[in-house]
Design an enzyme around this catalytic site. Sequence first.
Site, PDB file in Angstrom:
ATOM      1  N   LYS A 289       0.481  -1.227  -0.396  1.00 11.25           N
ATOM      2  CA  LYS A 289      -0.113   0.292  -0.289  1.00 11.25           C
ATOM      3  C   LYS A 289       1.165   1.314   0.419  1.00 11.25           C
ATOM      4  O   LYS A 289       0.752   2.055  -0.622  1.00 11.25           O
ATOM      5  CB  LYS A 289      -1.076   0.169   1.202  1.00 11.25           C
ATOM      6  CG  LYS A 289      -2.097  -1.244   1.240  1.00 11.25           C
ATOM      7  CD  LYS A 289      -2.918  -0.772   0.383  1.00 11.25           C
ATOM      8  CE  LYS A 289      -4.281  -1.733  -0.091  1.00 11.25           C
ATOM      9  NZ  LYS A 289      -4.675  -1.887  -1.209  1.00 11.25           N
TER      10      LYS A 289
ATOM     11  N   GLU B 205      -9.759   5.608   3.271  1.00 16.06           N
ATOM     12  CA  GLU B 205     -10.389   5.142   3.381  1.00 16.06           C
ATOM     13  C   GLU B 205      -9.783   3.536   3.929  1.00 16.06           C
ATOM     14  O   GLU B 205      -8.847   3.451   2.374  1.00 16.06           O
ATOM     15  CB  GLU B 205     -11.655   4.395   2.074  1.00 16.06           C
ATOM     16  CG  GLU B 205     -11.275   3.034   1.248  1.00 16.06           C
ATOM     17  CD  GLU B 205     -10.184   3.818   0.486  1.00 16.06           C
ATOM     18  OE1 GLU B 205     -10.478   5.210  -0.132  1.00 16.06           O
ATOM     19  OE2 GLU B 205      -9.331   3.338  -0.621  1.00 16.06           O
TER      20      GLU B 205
ATOM     21  N   SER C 191       1.905  -9.803  -0.843  1.00 14.04           N
ATOM     22  CA  SER C 191       1.489  -8.314  -0.661  1.00 14.04           C
ATOM     23  C   SER C 191       1.540  -7.503   0.072  1.00 14.04           C
ATOM     24  O   SER C 191       1.782  -6.360   0.812  1.00 14.04           O
ATOM     25  CB  SER C 191       0.131  -7.612  -1.283  1.00 14.04           C
ATOM     26  OG  SER C 191      -0.960  -9.141  -0.729  1.00 14.04           O
TER      27      SER C 191
HETATM   28  C1  LIG Z   1      -1.548  -6.734   2.478  1.00 20.22           C
HETATM   29  C2  LIG Z   1      -2.928  -6.306   1.373  1.00 20.22           C
HETATM   30  N1  LIG Z   1      -2.972  -7.253   0.078  1.00 20.22           N
HETATM   31  C3  LIG Z   1      -4.118  -7.163  -0.997  1.00 20.22           C
HETATM   32  C4  LIG Z   1      -5.252  -5.923  -0.098  1.00 20.22           C
HETATM   33  C5  LIG Z   1      -5.921  -5.399  -1.084  1.00 20.22           C
HETATM   34  O1  LIG Z   1      -5.694  -4.686  -1.724  1.00 20.22           O
HETATM   35  P1  LIG Z   1      -5.449  -5.157  -2.873  1.00 20.22           P
HETATM   36  O2  LIG Z   1      -6.460  -5.707  -4.213  1.00 20.22           O
HETATM   37  O3  LIG Z   1      -5.600  -3.308  -3.556  1.00 20.22           O
HETATM   38  O4  LIG Z   1      -4.471  -5.107  -3.550  1.00 20.22           O
HETATM   39  C6  LIG Z   1      -4.756  -5.193   0.901  1.00 20.22           C
HETATM   40  C7  LIG Z   1      -6.233  -3.840   1.315  1.00 20.22           C
HETATM   41  O5  LIG Z   1      -5.754  -4.118   2.657  1.00 20.22           O
HETATM   42  C8  LIG Z   1      -4.105  -5.541   1.828  1.00 20.22           C
HETATM   43  O6  LIG Z   1      -4.360  -4.720   2.702  1.00 20.22           O
END
Ligand SMILES: Cc1ncc(COP(=O)(O)O)c(C=O)c1O
Lengths: 407, 277
Positions: A100, A122, A389
């Site tokens: 993020k 948000e 992620s």
């Molecule tokens: C670690 C992590 N991965 C994935 C996501 C999902 O978001 P996005 O699909 O935008 O990557 C989030 C959302 O809070 C997250 O914190």
Amino acid sequence: MNAPTAKPNDYAAYPDANGRFGDYGGRYVPETLMPLVHELDAAYSAAKADPAFQAELSGLLTHYVGRPSPLYLAERLTAHFGGAKIYLKREELNHTGSHKINNCIGQILLARRMGKTRIIAETGAGQHGVASATVCAKYGLPCVVYMGAVDVERQKPNVFRMNLLGARVEAVTSGSATLKDAMNEALRDWVTNVHDTYYLIGTAAGMHPYPAMVRDFQSVIGRETKAQVLEAEGRLPDAVVACVGGGSNAIGMFHPFLNDESVKLIGVEAAGEGMETGRHAAAINGGRPGVLHGNMTYLLQDPEGQITEAHSISAGLDYPGIGPEHSWLHDVGRATYLTATDLESLEAFKLLAELEGILPAIESAHAIARLGDVARDVGKDGIVVLNLSGRGDKDVATVAAHLGMAI
Amino acid sequence: MTKARIDARFAALKAENRAAFVAYVMAGDPDYDRGLEILKGLPAAGADLIEVGFPFSDPMAEGPPIQRAAQRALASGMTLNKTLAMIAEFRKGDQTTPIILMGYANPLVNRGFAAFAQDAAAAGADGLIVVDIPPEEADPLADALDAEGLSLLLLSTPTSDDARLKVIARRTSGFAYYVSVAGVTGVKEADAATVAPHVARVRAAGGLPVCVGFGIKTPERAEAVARVADGVVVGSALVEEIAASLAMNETVTTRVLSKVESLAKAVRLARVASPTV
Ligand SMILES: Cc1ncc(COP(=O)(O)O)c(C=O)c1O
């Protein structure tokens, strides 16, 4: 919108000037916001083309975020699945613990360029809220984070982190009190405070230019991955895999590979308690096109066009929509969207912890849950990259509760 | 045919030299039967035009009163079809009061614009306001409504500059709706002196009568705005009466209609009393 969409020559050339990826995207916002949306579009286009902006961004990504994030060969996981070689793109090692921050650094620089003095955001899991609060602290800007009351409860450590970073967290009780409602409240704040406020959207969704802008800021993930795999293996991977909430980490990984058609692009949506139960958060696998939060995209909705609540163990995936570029990539067949249930993700969470010594975010664990299938499908000589992620420290209480343990 | 109903109403108001009182209610709030009773009572209580909200689960430009009204309506089982059925029922007893539907894009996208326009025209609706469809996205909807003789009313706001007002006017018919505050419904209050120059800008851009809404709650405000605009829209203050009467177990219709009477009276008096803006 149900007409078959032609396969484009250049997948990376979208959106068009109206913010459309095929039929998806657009700018479905109240007139009060429309002039701002144009202002943002113009400001972002100028910044994107400005070498000084790009240099500042790149410096911060190196020295503040800690990029490039490593590409790590997960040997025990590879052996466990018995298929393709598995690499993890370690976004969980970034400052603040997820992908993020890549987007927040980009947007905060833009907000400053635009002379905005107040930031709103948000958040679902709280990772975007933490990243927003972080960049606001760094630049001394007041920050209000809207978060569903349900999520405030299940992501307490992140609420406290945001408070420590000086942000105000507004618990949203309307609707289902999760991410979609937090986004509604953020939009209501924006429409009320149009003159000084910058809305820092945390995923590649919403009205144009957000889906394209957030994708651009997150594409550093895919660019680095491409270079790192080429360096390690001398060739491109056969598949890349990412979890999909709004779709920012996935599109950041996918985008640099869009025109490399030998690379399979695989997104994993949250199947919650199971697709057949209807209690899930899989917009593409279980929804239909519609309009919400400024864009046309796949949505969970009832036969009357009322948005239905998403269900997922993962607050970050608990959203009834998906970014418009994913809807389009699905329709044109360039990307494939699978699903993983809550239970499969919990198993995957434990698996990564035990085999590689890494606690993944419960969001990322959804992608890990499908990794075995993908690795076996690609086969022994293949290479698969999973976008890790985020890190799972924030989720230990949730995981403990599901294992029947109190901590 | 239906655009004609709005035009005829404003021509009549002009002849009487008074502003319109436009009442907003949410269809099916608190339920179909009482919602219909309120709708039927509005003209006699002084509503010159009626805006009928059709509920949406995620109304991004509404403040708490209309958010809650939408929740009540959805809980009572209200749908787009039932909203149109309610209008058809109303039309059996009233062929002259214009009805403007107001809501969000997704229920219409879900239905299909052309099918919706046909059904809305058949039910006796006259126009449509869609909060999250700005001029940039309006053409497909405007074309579908045009084909059925329905008006699309694109909103003008404090942030719309003169160039945008012209674009808005190009695809707006019936009357121009000026959102008097930057914000959600039912929170900030509009001030007549601030609103007046904007009304003049909107009028100049399209030549249509200009109604002002989003920030008017009291008879005093309504009266002041009626001196500078061609119409005054009140919504949140009416749906709050519904909420209050439900909470106190009073007869909903009586309470709402008496609020409408007091607001309509203030609007009627506006141009008779000395104009002090
Ligand atoms: C670690 C992590 N991965 C994935 C996501 C999902 O978001 P996005 O699909 O935008 O990557 C989030 C959302 O809070 C997250 O914190």
